[in-house]
Motif scaffolding. Structure first.
Motif, PDB file in Angstrom:
ATOM      1  N   ASN A 163      56.547  79.388   0.762  1.00 31.59           N
ATOM      2  CA  ASN A 163      57.524  78.367   0.388  1.00 31.59           C
ATOM      3  C   ASN A 163      58.942  78.896   0.299  1.00 31.59           C
ATOM      4  N   ARG A 164      59.124  80.215   0.351  1.00 35.06           N
ATOM      5  CA  ARG A 164      60.476  80.769   0.314  1.00 35.06           C
ATOM      6  C   ARG A 164      60.505  82.050   1.140  1.00 35.06           C
ATOM      7  N   VAL A 165      60.708  81.897   2.416  1.00 36.54           N
ATOM      8  CA  VAL A 165      60.653  83.036   3.333  1.00 36.54           C
ATOM      9  C   VAL A 165      61.862  83.936   3.123  1.00 36.54           C
ATOM     10  N   GLY A 166      61.626  85.230   3.093  1.00 39.29           N
ATOM     11  CA  GLY A 166      62.694  86.214   2.969  1.00 39.29           C
ATOM     12  C   GLY A 166      62.388  87.423   3.826  1.00 39.29           C
ATOM     13  N   ASP A 167      63.008  88.535   3.515  1.00 39.90           N
ATOM     14  CA  ASP A 167      62.769  89.773   4.248  1.00 39.90           C
ATOM     15  C   ASP A 167      61.623  90.554   3.620  1.00 39.90           C
ATOM     16  N   VAL A 168      60.904  91.301   4.451  1.00 42.47           N
ATOM     17  CA  VAL A 168      59.976  92.310   3.953  1.00 42.47           C
ATOM     18  C   VAL A 168      60.773  93.606   3.828  1.00 42.47           C
ATOM     19  N   LEU A 169      60.775  94.198   2.651  1.00 46.68           N
ATOM     20  CA  LEU A 169      61.516  95.431   2.422  1.00 46.68           C
ATOM     21  C   LEU A 169      60.555  96.601   2.272  1.00 46.68           C
ATOM     22  N   VAL A 170      60.781  97.649   3.040  1.00 51.82           N
ATOM     23  CA  VAL A 170      60.028  98.890   2.912  1.00 51.82           C
ATOM     24  C   VAL A 170      60.946  99.882   2.207  1.00 51.82           C
ATOM     25  N   TYR A 171      60.593 100.251   0.997  1.00 54.16           N
ATOM     26  CA  TYR A 171      61.448 101.098   0.176  1.00 54.16           C
ATOM     27  C   TYR A 171      61.385 102.562   0.611  1.00 54.16           C
ATOM     28  N   ARG A 172      62.481 103.253   0.359  1.00 60.15           N
ATOM     29  CA  ARG A 172      62.597 104.664   0.720  1.00 60.15           C
ATOM     30  C   ARG A 172      61.435 105.489   0.176  1.00 60.15           C
ATOM     31  N   LYS A 173      61.012 105.197  -1.058  1.00 59.09           N
ATOM     32  CA  LYS A 173      59.955 105.965  -1.721  1.00 59.09           C
ATOM     33  C   LYS A 173      58.686 106.041  -0.885  1.00 59.09           C
ATOM     34  N   THR A 174      58.337 104.930  -0.254  1.00 64.25           N
ATOM     35  CA  THR A 174      57.074 104.895   0.470  1.00 64.25           C
ATOM     36  C   THR A 174      57.128 105.679   1.783  1.00 64.25           C
ATOM     37  N   LEU A 175      58.339 106.055   2.221  1.00 61.80           N
ATOM     38  CA  LEU A 175      58.475 106.825   3.455  1.00 61.80           C
ATOM     39  C   LEU A 175      58.737 108.312   3.199  1.00 61.80           C
ATOM     40  N   VAL A 176      59.367 108.635   2.071  1.00 59.18           N
ATOM     41  CA  VAL A 176      59.719 110.042   1.815  1.00 59.18           C
ATOM     42  C   VAL A 176      58.657 110.780   1.015  1.00 59.18           C
ATOM     43  N   GLU A 177      57.810 110.049   0.285  1.00 55.73           N
ATOM     44  CA  GLU A 177      56.738 110.705  -0.462  1.00 55.73           C
ATOM     45  C   GLU A 177      55.473 110.675   0.389  1.00 55.73           C
ATOM     46  N   SER A 178      54.959 111.849   0.698  1.00 55.01           N
ATOM     47  CA  SER A 178      53.890 111.954   1.691  1.00 55.01           C
ATOM     48  C   SER A 178      52.659 111.130   1.341  1.00 55.01           C
ATOM     49  N   TYR A 179      52.302 111.045   0.061  1.00 57.01           N
ATOM     50  CA  TYR A 179      51.105 110.288  -0.317  1.00 57.01           C
ATOM     51  C   TYR A 179      51.254 108.823   0.089  1.00 57.01           C
ATOM     52  N   TRP A 180      52.398 108.216  -0.281  1.00 56.63           N
ATOM     53  CA  TRP A 180      52.596 106.802   0.017  1.00 56.63           C
ATOM     54  C   TRP A 180      52.844 106.574   1.504  1.00 56.63           C
ATOM     55  N   ARG A 181      53.477 107.536   2.161  1.00 56.42           N
ATOM     56  CA  ARG A 181      53.695 107.400   3.599  1.00 56.42           C
ATOM     57  C   ARG A 181      52.365 107.337   4.343  1.00 56.42           C
ATOM     58  N   ASN A 182      51.418 108.152   3.914  1.00 57.67           N
ATOM     59  CA  ASN A 182      50.124 108.208   4.587  1.00 57.67           C
ATOM     60  C   ASN A 182      49.322 106.906   4.450  1.00 57.67           C
ATOM     61  N   VAL A 183      49.625 106.129   3.425  1.00 62.46           N
ATOM     62  CA  VAL A 183      48.880 104.877   3.217  1.00 62.46           C
ATOM     63  C   VAL A 183      49.794 103.661   3.380  1.00 62.46           C
ATOM     64  N   LEU A 184      50.862 103.810   4.167  1.00 65.60           N
ATOM     65  CA  LEU A 184      51.798 102.703   4.355  1.00 65.60           C
ATOM     66  C   LEU A 184      51.104 101.457   4.890  1.00 65.60           C
ATOM     67  N   LYS A 185      50.235 101.627   5.867  1.00 66.25           N
ATOM     68  CA  LYS A 185      49.542 100.464   6.423  1.00 66.25           C
ATOM     69  C   LYS A 185      48.771  99.720   5.337  1.00 66.25           C
ATOM     70  N   ASN A 186      48.139 100.456   4.438  1.00 69.60           N
ATOM     71  CA  ASN A 186      47.358  99.828   3.371  1.00 69.60           C
ATOM     72  C   ASN A 186      48.252  99.060   2.401  1.00 69.60           C
ATOM     73  N   SER A 187      49.412  99.632   2.089  1.00 68.76           N
ATOM     74  CA  SER A 187      50.360  98.917   1.233  1.00 68.76           C
ATOM     75  C   SER A 187      50.858  97.653   1.925  1.00 68.76           C
ATOM     76  N   LEU A 188      51.039  97.716   3.233  1.00 63.99           N
ATOM     77  CA  LEU A 188      51.501  96.551   3.980  1.00 63.99           C
ATOM     78  C   LEU A 188      50.412  95.484   4.100  1.00 63.99           C
ATOM     79  N   LEU A 189      49.140  95.877   4.056  1.00 64.76           N
ATOM     80  CA  LEU A 189      48.068  94.883   3.983  1.00 64.76           C
ATOM     81  C   LEU A 189      48.274  93.999   2.759  1.00 64.76           C
ATOM     82  N   HIS A 190      48.639  94.623   1.646  1.00 68.39           N
ATOM     83  CA  HIS A 190      48.903  93.918   0.391  1.00 68.39           C
ATOM     84  C   HIS A 190      50.109  92.996   0.540  1.00 68.39           C
TER      85      HIS A 190
END
Length: 275
Positions: A163-190
């Motif tokens: 009902n309110r379309v906006g941008d999808v934002l990928v935060y710096r944290k999820t790309l620079v921290e190796s743990y979160w970078r490795n599971v980026l696809k899983n976070s994007l599933l959410h």
């Protein structure tokens, strides 16, 4: 829960920045019969970052397409107290990944991860298909890089509801921290779960920090208990069997079906060039 995806620890309570809102864009709403009452207008945000504010939601039961008796439980969480937004079927959502801010490597990795996550949702064939476009004007939403500049910010990503379309934002944290970078696809599933109309698995939980909160302000609870839903805050999110079952059942319900008196409202995707 699929046996190949064991439960994991829960993320910090602020990792997903998506907010629920009652904002409506009339141009995005699918047509419905004139004799059906319109959804009340309003603008009221319910931040889901830390569960602050009143966050009423509706849950869809596994027997959603039949029977009049709803069973309790914290299954698929959708909507809020006055509105249950969803995409009108068939919906073909196009997204465009904006290069600004990303390194070359991060840009390619994010684009690949987002489409892999979208493809997992697409395989459910529930009426919504999500794919990339090279024409920004024809996109329905953008995927962007975001650096909050504050190292204490724990958010990994942010999305939106139909009902309110906006941008999808990928935060710096999820790309620079190796743990979160490795599971980026899983976070994007959410995050894509939010895009198709899903709330957090815990969106109906009472919050003791909210003064005066009472049972009337909480969610209607329906459906199959699913603590490890893709919409949970497990460290690594997967679309499990109950998610699949409930999403399909939710999208099989006719537009304007009421659940506990709250209508499902279908929205038509709108290209950025028309916004």
């Amino acid at each position: 829960m699929n046996s190949e995806h064991p439960p994991t620890t829960r993320k910090a309570t602020n990792w997903c920045g998506t907010q629920i809102t009652l904002d409506r864009n009339e141009a995005d709403q699918a047509p419905f019969d004139d004799n059906m009452a319109a959804v009340p207008e309003g603008k009221q945000s319910y931040p889901c970052v830390t569960q602050d504010g009143v966050m009423p939601t509706i849950g869809v039961p596994p027997e959603a397409s039949g029977g009049s008796k709803w069973s309790g439980g914290s299954g698929l969480m959708v909507g809020n107290k006055e509105l249950i937004p969803r995409w009108a079927k068939p919906a073909n959502l196009l997204y465009y990944v904006v290069k600004d801010g990303f390194s070359d490597d991060d840009f390619q990795y994010t684009a690949k991860s987002f489409q892999e996550a979208a493809d997992e949702w697409n395989t459910l064939a529930f009426g919504v298909n999500i794919s990339a476009t090279t024409d920004r004007a024809k996109a329905n939403f953008l995927v962007k890089y975001y650096d909050p500049k504050d190292p204490k910010v724990g958010t990994l990503a942010r999305a939106f509801f139909p009902n309110r379309v906006g941008d999808v934002l990928v935060y710096r944290k999820t790309l620079v921290e190796s743990y979160w970078r490795n599971v980026l696809k899983n976070s994007l599933l959410h995050e894509i779960g939010h895009i198709i109309g899903l709330r957090h698995e815990f969106a109906n939980d009472p919050d003791p920090k909210i003064a005066g909160q009472n049972i009337e302000s909480l969610a209607h609870l329906f459906g199959t208990v699913n603590p490890h839903s893709v919409m949970s805050y497990d460290d690594v999110n997967y679309i499990n069997d109950l998610d699949k079952k409930d999403v399909k059942a939710f999208y099989e319900l006719p537009n304007r079906t009421t659940i506990n008196g709250v209508p499902i409202t279908d929205y038509m995707p709108k290209p950025l060039e028309q916004k």
